[in-house]
Design an enzyme around this catalytic site. Structure first.
Site, short mmCIF file in Angstrom:
data_model
loop_
_atom_site.label_atom_id
_atom_site.label_comp_id
_atom_site.label_asym_id
_atom_site.label_seq_id
_atom_site.Cartn_x
_atom_site.Cartn_y
_atom_site.Cartn_z
N LYS A 126 0.82 -1.20 0.00
CA LYS A 126 0.00 0.00 0.00
C LYS A 126 0.86 1.26 0.00
CE LYS A 126 -3.38 -2.64 -0.24
NZ LYS A 126 -3.96 -2.84 -1.60
N HIS A 149 -9.84 8.92 -4.52
CA HIS A 149 -8.47 8.43 -4.73
C HIS A 149 -7.60 8.68 -3.49
CE1 HIS A 149 -4.74 7.55 -6.95
NE2 HIS A 149 -4.24 8.57 -6.27
N HIS A 152 -8.89 6.74 -0.28
CA HIS A 152 -8.62 5.30 -0.37
C HIS A 152 -7.15 5.00 -0.12
CE1 HIS A 152 -9.07 1.17 -1.32
NE2 HIS A 152 -8.58 1.23 -2.54
N TYR A 189 -5.01 -3.48 -16.49
CA TYR A 189 -5.70 -2.47 -17.29
C TYR A 189 -4.82 -1.22 -17.42
CZ TYR A 189 -9.00 1.14 -18.68
OH TYR A 189 -9.61 2.18 -19.33
N LYS A 206 -13.31 -0.95 -18.92
CA LYS A 206 -12.92 -0.10 -17.80
C LYS A 206 -13.97 -0.06 -16.70
CE LYS A 206 -11.48 4.59 -16.57
NZ LYS A 206 -11.22 5.97 -17.06
#
Length: 274
Positions: A126, A149, A152, A189, A206
């Site tokens: 992380k 973003h 998280h 991806y 996506k």
């Protein structure tokens, strides 16, 4: 009791803090970034400072071309995530883990330490993922620096630290296993996307990534709720932390999905009718 009552608020707080540190898993307390939350919080604060200061420092500069770096980074993360998924799977399988109710093995057995090791690696990964944010800043993709973003990335570290510090294994392995599998798809991806427009025709899936992430959080939530009501010899306090944290992620990712795919699709259909 009288001695404790005579202590000041800060002395009591320090006493409880030290007791909390000492109650962690003794086997792993000397592992990197495990014993105390202080270095963890300092790193998170540095991350938040970079999020705030980075775009300002890049404002008058040209975006940096990181194509090769992004390709290497993303596919390296695919390999790391796949390895962690393998370790979670094999370690739990060999230790005869229950998928629904599994206490932590605090022994020094090979399998118990193997599980603790992959839990630490998952936690440390992380920190590596902070690079996602740094690359956005260097490429001046500031629209990607959403609350979702940043929230998280910054809170996941602290959540993982708590789990690792006190329960490196047991039923918490499920979150790591599922998250590692999701990250294999996610970074694959991103790795393809890093090649540029030539890959666009292969990236139609996506929005399925967001669905996959939401399924992950729903699965973790259901798993945690079950363990809250079952007699699993696992701390309810940690189950509650995971439960409420997963709810926040479900809410944020659901909002992101609705805004990115439902609303935009409705808007596009409206333009077609006009």
């Amino acid at each position: 009791m009288e001695g404790l009552q005579e202590l000041t608020f800060w002395q009591k707080a320090h006493l409880y803090y030290q007791k909390g540190l000492e109650n962690g898993d003794k086997r792993i307390e000397n592992w990197l970034l495990v014993y105390s939350p202080v270095p963890v919080i300092c790193i998170i604060l540095c991350y938040l400072f970079i999020v705030w200061a980075g775009p300002k420092l890049m404002a008058k500069k040209e975006p940096i071309n990181l194509k090769l770096v992004l390709i290497v980074y993303n596919f390296s993360m695919v390999c790391l995530s796949a390895y962690m998924f393998y370790e979670f799977t094999v370690s739990s399988w060999m230790a005869n883990y229950s998928l629904l109710c599994q206490p932590v093995d605090y022994s020094d057995s090979v399998l118990a330490l193997r599980m603790a090791s992959v839990c630490w690696l998952f936690y440390f990964s992380k920190y590596i993922e902070f690079c996602d944010t740094i690359f956005f800043i260097l490429r001046k993709k500031n629209r990607q620096l959403t609350f979702l973003h940043v929230y998280h990335h910054s809170t996941m570290i602290l959540n993982c630290w708590v789990g690792l510090k006190y329960t490196p294994g047991g039923q918490s392995f499920m979150s790591g296993l599922v998250n590692s599998l999701v990250h294999v798809a996610m970074y694959f991806y991103y790795g393809l996307a890093a090649f540029g427009p030539s890959m666009s025709k292969y990236l139609w899936w996506k929005h399925y990534l967001t669905i996959l992430q939401l399924l992950q959080f729903f699965l973790v939530t259901l798993h945690t709720v079950y363990n809250l009501f079952a007699d699993c010899n696992y701390p309810d306090a940690l189950n509650l932390i995971v439960f409420f944290y997963a709810l926040t992620l479900i809410a944020l990712f659901s909002h992101f999905y609705y805004r990115s795919y439902i609303t935009s699709r409705t808007h596009d259909l409206g333009k077609c009718k006009v």
